[in-house]
Design an enzyme around this catalytic site. Structure first.
Site, PDB file in Angstrom:
ATOM      1  CG  HIS A 118      12.658  -1.964  -2.577  1.00 60.42           C
ATOM      2  ND1 HIS A 118      12.960  -0.513  -2.798  1.00 60.42           N
ATOM      3  CD2 HIS A 118      12.355  -1.835  -2.768  1.00 60.42           C
ATOM      4  CE1 HIS A 118      12.158  -0.046  -3.309  1.00 60.42           C
ATOM      5  NE2 HIS A 118      11.525  -1.015  -3.720  1.00 60.42           N
ATOM      6  CB  CYS A 153      13.009  -0.637  -6.781  1.00 59.06           C
ATOM      7  SG  CYS A 153      12.070   0.689  -7.198  1.00 59.06           S
TER       8      CYS A 153
HETATM    9  N1  PMP Z   1      10.806  -2.567   0.236  1.00 60.33           N
HETATM   10  C1  PMP Z   1      10.491  -3.518  -0.170  1.00 60.33           C
HETATM   11  C2  PMP Z   1      10.490  -4.840  -0.244  1.00 60.33           C
HETATM   12  C3  PMP Z   1       9.266  -2.848  -1.164  1.00 60.33           C
HETATM   13  O1  PMP Z   1       8.566  -3.787  -1.931  1.00 60.33           O
HETATM   14  C4  PMP Z   1       9.203  -1.015  -1.299  1.00 60.33           C
HETATM   15  C5  PMP Z   1       8.163  -0.871  -2.143  1.00 60.33           C
HETATM   16  N2  PMP Z   1       8.392  -1.325  -3.640  1.00 60.33           N
HETATM   17  C6  PMP Z   1      10.288  -0.282  -0.358  1.00 60.33           C
HETATM   18  C7  PMP Z   1      11.076  -1.729   0.102  1.00 60.33           C
HETATM   19  C8  PMP Z   1      10.347   1.146  -0.619  1.00 60.33           C
HETATM   20  O2  PMP Z   1       8.723   1.375   0.231  1.00 60.33           O
HETATM   21  P1  PMP Z   1       8.232   2.805  -0.800  1.00 60.33           P
HETATM   22  O3  PMP Z   1       8.495   3.140  -1.795  1.00 60.33           O
HETATM   23  O4  PMP Z   1       7.043   2.658   0.141  1.00 60.33           O
HETATM   24  O5  PMP Z   1       8.828   4.044   0.890  1.00 60.33           O
END
Ligand code: PMP
Length: 410
Positions: A127, A368
């Site tokens: 991500h 993302c």
């Molecule tokens: N890492 C992963 C694997 C995720 O799925 C997400 C959320 N989509 C994030 C990081 C980021 O999380 P947050 O937006 O809650 O900080």
């Protein structure tokens, strides 16, 4: 396929008020759980009760409300400790989420241990939250960022990983489970290999905390991070778990109130763990709400949830494969209940829009994970992601809705 009768999904659904509504005059089918999960009534009530009856800033009060809430905040820390089986509650730092936690580690660990020419290893599945903070560190320190390639099923190439480690490697940061493909990485093996070289490993647990038993001591990870909102808890909450030996050595990445022991204009000494990493007024309402969510998951049983979700994944995979022209991205042997797909000739956004009109909430786009989409040579996918309250009926609805989408665009 029949629903597992020992798992009372309709009773669970009753606990989540948001699920019981219509959108576009259709019953809501919420299949966007990898983005965020819905909240059970117990969590909503807990947060409401704090604002209605208990609110007071914690840690520095002499009065009843402050002391009471301070105690509950520390109990919430203990609840998290138990949930992930950390050795000590002081290894649990409350943050605003996964992104915050990874940035904090990249900054603080980076300040202490990363120098010019040192290397950080991530993977092709990450991500953006586990890419960009390391790129920023790379710029700050003139370091190198190496990316372990993945295969076309969406699995990490272990040989390449092992070859990539060098005497310059200072940390390995990877997702426990991929948010776009659902791949469950073999983190135990990855950590074992890293530790043979004395390299610490950070696991991004944003997609594992809600789907399977997490035991940080058993995995032996050095850092594990997650967001409360992905595990049925309030938004703006999260956790940074770190082994005590690292957290003791790492400098605070934010300074101010709460994190100090003594301040004079000449010198400040820092507080002990965990407060050293919790500068300012923490989101105590959120932390206590998140602990309530973890209690709900525990009560339901994480193993039972995992069984239910894998049954849904099997059913959904089988049904979607029946649709001609539909390609599933992410076909790893070990997966959680995330299904990314595209239908030939139909843009993911159009598919998502039409599903929405039928009451089905999915996510479309790159999730993302732009570099991962580049690997597959696509811009994005449609992603359906299932949680403890989804049903096999909802998957059948998705299947029929997708047939309609195909018809509409043919
Ligand atoms: N890492 C992963 C694997 C995720 O799925 C997400 C959320 N989509 C994030 C990081 C980021 O999380 P947050 O937006 O809650 O900080």
């Amino acid at each position: 396929m029949n629903q597992d009768v020992s798992y009372d999904v309709s009773a669970i659904r009753q606990d989540f008020p948001i699920l019981n509504q219509y959108v576009h005059n259709k019953p809501l089918s919420y299949l966007d759980n990898a983005a965020t999960t819905q909240k059970p009534q117990t969590v909503i009530d807990r947060v409401h009760k704090i604002y209605a009856r208990q609110n007071s800033n914690i840690h520095r009060g002499v009065h009843f409300l402050s002391n009471q809430l301070t105690e509950e905040y520390e109990q919430a820390r203990e609840q998290v400790r138990q949930f992930i089986n950390a050795k000590h509650a002081r290894e649990v730092i409350f943050t605003s989420g996964t992104t915050h936690s990874i940035n904090a580690i990249a900054y603080s660990f980076g300040e202490k241990y990363i120098h010019e020419g040192d290397e950080v290893i991530i993977t092709g599945l990450e991500h953006h939250a586990n890419i960009v903070p390391w790129q920023a560190l790379r710029e700050r320190k003139n370091a190198r960022l190496k990316v372990v390639p993945i295969n076309d099923r969406g699995e990490i190439q272990m040989d390449a990983y092992e070859r990539m480690i060098s005497s310059k490697t200072k940390i390995i940061a990877l997702s426990h489970i991929s948010n776009s493909l659902g791949t469950i990485n073999d983190v135990k093996r990855i950590i074992e290999v890293a530790h043979q070289h004395n390299i610490p490993v950070l696991l991004d647990g944003a997609q594992s905390i809600q789907h399977q038993q997490v035991d940080v001591q058993d995995m032996d990870c050095d850092f594990y991070v997650f967001s409360g909102h992905k595990v049925y808890g309030p938004n703006g909450t999260g956790v940074l778990y770190g082994k005590e030996k690292w957290l003791e050595e790492m400098p605070p990445y934010q300074t101010g109130g709460e994190m100090i022991q003594k301040v004079t204009f000449d010198k400040t000494t820092y507080n002990e763990l965990p407060l050293k990493f919790e500068a300012g007024t923490p989101n105590y309402v959120g932390a206590i709400g998140m602990a309530e969510a973890l209690r709900y998951v525990e009560k339901t049983g994480i193993q039972a949830i995992a069984r239910h979700e894998s049954q849904m994944l099997r059913h959904a995979t089988q049904k979607l494969q029946e649709i001609p022209g539909l390609t599933i991205y992410g076909t790893a042997e070990r997966k959680i209940s995330v299904l990314s797909f595209l239908i030939d000739g139909i843009h993911h956004y159009d598919t998502g829009m039409v599903l929405d009109k039928m009451g089905i909430a999915v996510r479309t786009g790159h999730h993302c994970t732009e570099p991962l989409m580049n690997h597959f040579g696509i811009e994005g996918t449609v992603r359906a992601s299932f949680a403890m309250y989804n049903t096999l009926d909802e998957i059948d609805q998705l299947y029929h809705a997708l047939l309609k989408v195909k018809q509409m665009f043919s």
